[in-house]
Design a protein around this motif. Structure first.
Motif, mmCIF file in Angstrom:
data_model
loop_
_atom_site.group_PDB
_atom_site.id
_atom_site.type_symbol
_atom_site.label_atom_id
_atom_site.label_comp_id
_atom_site.label_asym_id
_atom_site.label_seq_id
_atom_site.Cartn_x
_atom_site.Cartn_y
_atom_site.Cartn_z
ATOM 1 N N ILE A 197 0.832 -1.105 -0.164
ATOM 2 C CA ILE A 197 0.010 -0.037 0.095
ATOM 3 C C ILE A 197 0.875 1.334 -0.124
ATOM 4 O O ILE A 197 1.829 1.422 0.909
ATOM 5 C CB ILE A 197 -0.985 0.083 1.228
ATOM 6 C CG1 ILE A 197 -1.542 -1.365 1.490
ATOM 7 C CG2 ILE A 197 -2.070 1.215 1.116
ATOM 8 C CD1 ILE A 197 -2.210 -1.507 2.856
ATOM 9 N N THR A 198 0.634 1.944 -1.058
ATOM 10 C CA THR A 198 1.479 3.660 -1.062
ATOM 11 C C THR A 198 0.230 4.633 -1.300
ATOM 12 O O THR A 198 -0.719 4.394 -1.509
ATOM 13 C CB THR A 198 2.398 3.366 -2.057
ATOM 14 O OG1 THR A 198 1.674 3.228 -3.335
ATOM 15 C CG2 THR A 198 3.489 2.518 -2.018
ATOM 16 N N GLU A 199 0.824 5.639 -0.796
ATOM 17 C CA GLU A 199 -0.182 6.797 -0.603
ATOM 18 C C GLU A 199 0.726 8.070 -1.884
ATOM 19 O O GLU A 199 1.814 8.141 -1.393
ATOM 20 C CB GLU A 199 -0.425 7.431 0.511
ATOM 21 C CG GLU A 199 -1.354 8.436 0.534
ATOM 22 C CD GLU A 199 -1.968 8.766 1.882
ATOM 23 O OE1 GLU A 199 -2.080 9.978 2.016
ATOM 24 O OE2 GLU A 199 -2.420 7.841 2.575
ATOM 25 N N HIS A 200 -0.065 8.298 -2.711
ATOM 26 C CA HIS A 200 0.489 9.428 -3.432
ATOM 27 C C HIS A 200 -0.422 10.641 -3.690
ATOM 28 O O HIS A 200 -1.454 10.265 -4.015
ATOM 29 C CB HIS A 200 0.790 8.935 -4.863
ATOM 30 C CG HIS A 200 1.697 7.596 -4.770
ATOM 31 N ND1 HIS A 200 2.976 7.568 -4.911
ATOM 32 C CD2 HIS A 200 1.193 6.391 -4.705
ATOM 33 C CE1 HIS A 200 3.497 6.254 -4.699
ATOM 34 N NE2 HIS A 200 2.387 5.554 -4.753
ATOM 35 N N ASN A 201 -0.248 11.810 -3.070
ATOM 36 C CA ASN A 201 -0.923 12.910 -3.294
ATOM 37 C C ASN A 201 -2.321 12.567 -2.828
ATOM 38 O O ASN A 201 -3.208 12.973 -3.331
ATOM 39 C CB ASN A 201 -0.863 13.458 -4.625
ATOM 40 C CG ASN A 201 0.441 14.014 -4.985
ATOM 41 O OD1 ASN A 201 1.118 15.106 -4.504
ATOM 42 N ND2 ASN A 201 0.934 13.276 -6.239
ATOM 43 N N GLY A 202 -2.200 12.068 -1.684
ATOM 44 C CA GLY A 202 -3.774 11.644 -1.074
ATOM 45 C C GLY A 202 -4.326 10.498 -1.746
ATOM 46 O O GLY A 202 -5.499 10.210 -1.014
ATOM 47 N N LEU A 203 -4.013 9.613 -2.549
ATOM 48 C CA LEU A 203 -4.367 8.506 -3.408
ATOM 49 C C LEU A 203 -3.659 7.370 -2.900
ATOM 50 O O LEU A 203 -2.670 7.135 -2.877
ATOM 51 C CB LEU A 203 -4.300 8.469 -4.654
ATOM 52 C CG LEU A 203 -4.597 7.256 -5.492
ATOM 53 C CD1 LEU A 203 -6.356 7.035 -5.262
ATOM 54 C CD2 LEU A 203 -4.380 7.392 -7.022
ATOM 55 N N ARG A 204 -4.496 6.544 -2.093
ATOM 56 C CA ARG A 204 -4.084 5.233 -1.685
ATOM 57 C C ARG A 204 -3.784 4.096 -2.919
ATOM 58 O O ARG A 204 -4.861 3.995 -3.850
ATOM 59 C CB ARG A 204 -4.723 4.394 -0.673
ATOM 60 C CG ARG A 204 -4.673 5.176 0.560
ATOM 61 C CD ARG A 204 -5.765 4.889 1.658
ATOM 62 N NE ARG A 204 -6.024 3.523 2.022
ATOM 63 C CZ ARG A 204 -5.418 2.700 2.792
ATOM 64 N NH1 ARG A 204 -4.921 3.241 3.946
ATOM 65 N NH2 ARG A 204 -5.778 1.482 3.104
ATOM 66 N N VAL A 205 -2.751 3.354 -3.055
ATOM 67 C CA VAL A 205 -2.641 2.575 -4.392
ATOM 68 C C VAL A 205 -2.178 1.241 -3.573
ATOM 69 O O VAL A 205 -1.557 0.893 -2.822
ATOM 70 C CB VAL A 205 -1.428 2.936 -4.997
ATOM 71 C CG1 VAL A 205 -1.251 1.893 -6.183
ATOM 72 C CG2 VAL A 205 -1.980 4.422 -5.814
#
Length: 122
Positions: free
Chosen positions: A69-77
């Motif tokens: 799980i990663t988070e980028h600019n508020g988006l969880r991927v």
């Protein structure tokens, strides 16, 4: 960016998401009525296409137990372990133009793609 896995924190091999892609995905996620604090974009690899493998994306309510799980600019991927090997180091971008609009994966592991760019081989 933060990264979590079921086994703990691990920054190696993560997928990056551009600000444009994160903004578009968050907008779509919200329009689906999903909680952006729990739900996220699932990026995966599946068998298919003329080159052998293709990308898939969908929104999931929550990650699976063994997802990275990663988070980028508020988006969880969310990325499952089997897909991680194929897409580590990739960048997800969103392009909008006269000819096409949509998400695009730039994958450094690809050795060949089909002519339409929909499938690949590593």
């Amino acid at each position: 960016m933060s990264t979590e896995t079921a086994q703990g924190n691990d920054e190696s091999g993560t997928v990056e998401v551009t600000e444009a892609a994160a903004d578009e995905a968050l907008s779509l996620l919200k329009s689906e009525g999903l909680d952006e604090g729990v739900a996220g974009l699932r990026l995966f690899v599946q068998q298919g296409g003329c080159a052998g493998l293709s990308y898939g994306m969908r929104f999931d309510d929550a990650p699976e137990e063994d997802d990275t799980i990663t988070e980028h600019n508020g988006l969880r991927v969310f990325v499952d372990p089997a897909s991680q090997n194929y897409i580590e180091g990739s960048v997800v971008d969103y392009e909008s133009g006269l000819q096409a609009e949509g998400f695009h994966v730039e994958n450094p592991n690809v050795v060949s793609e089909c002519g339409c760019g929909e499938s690949f081989r590593t």
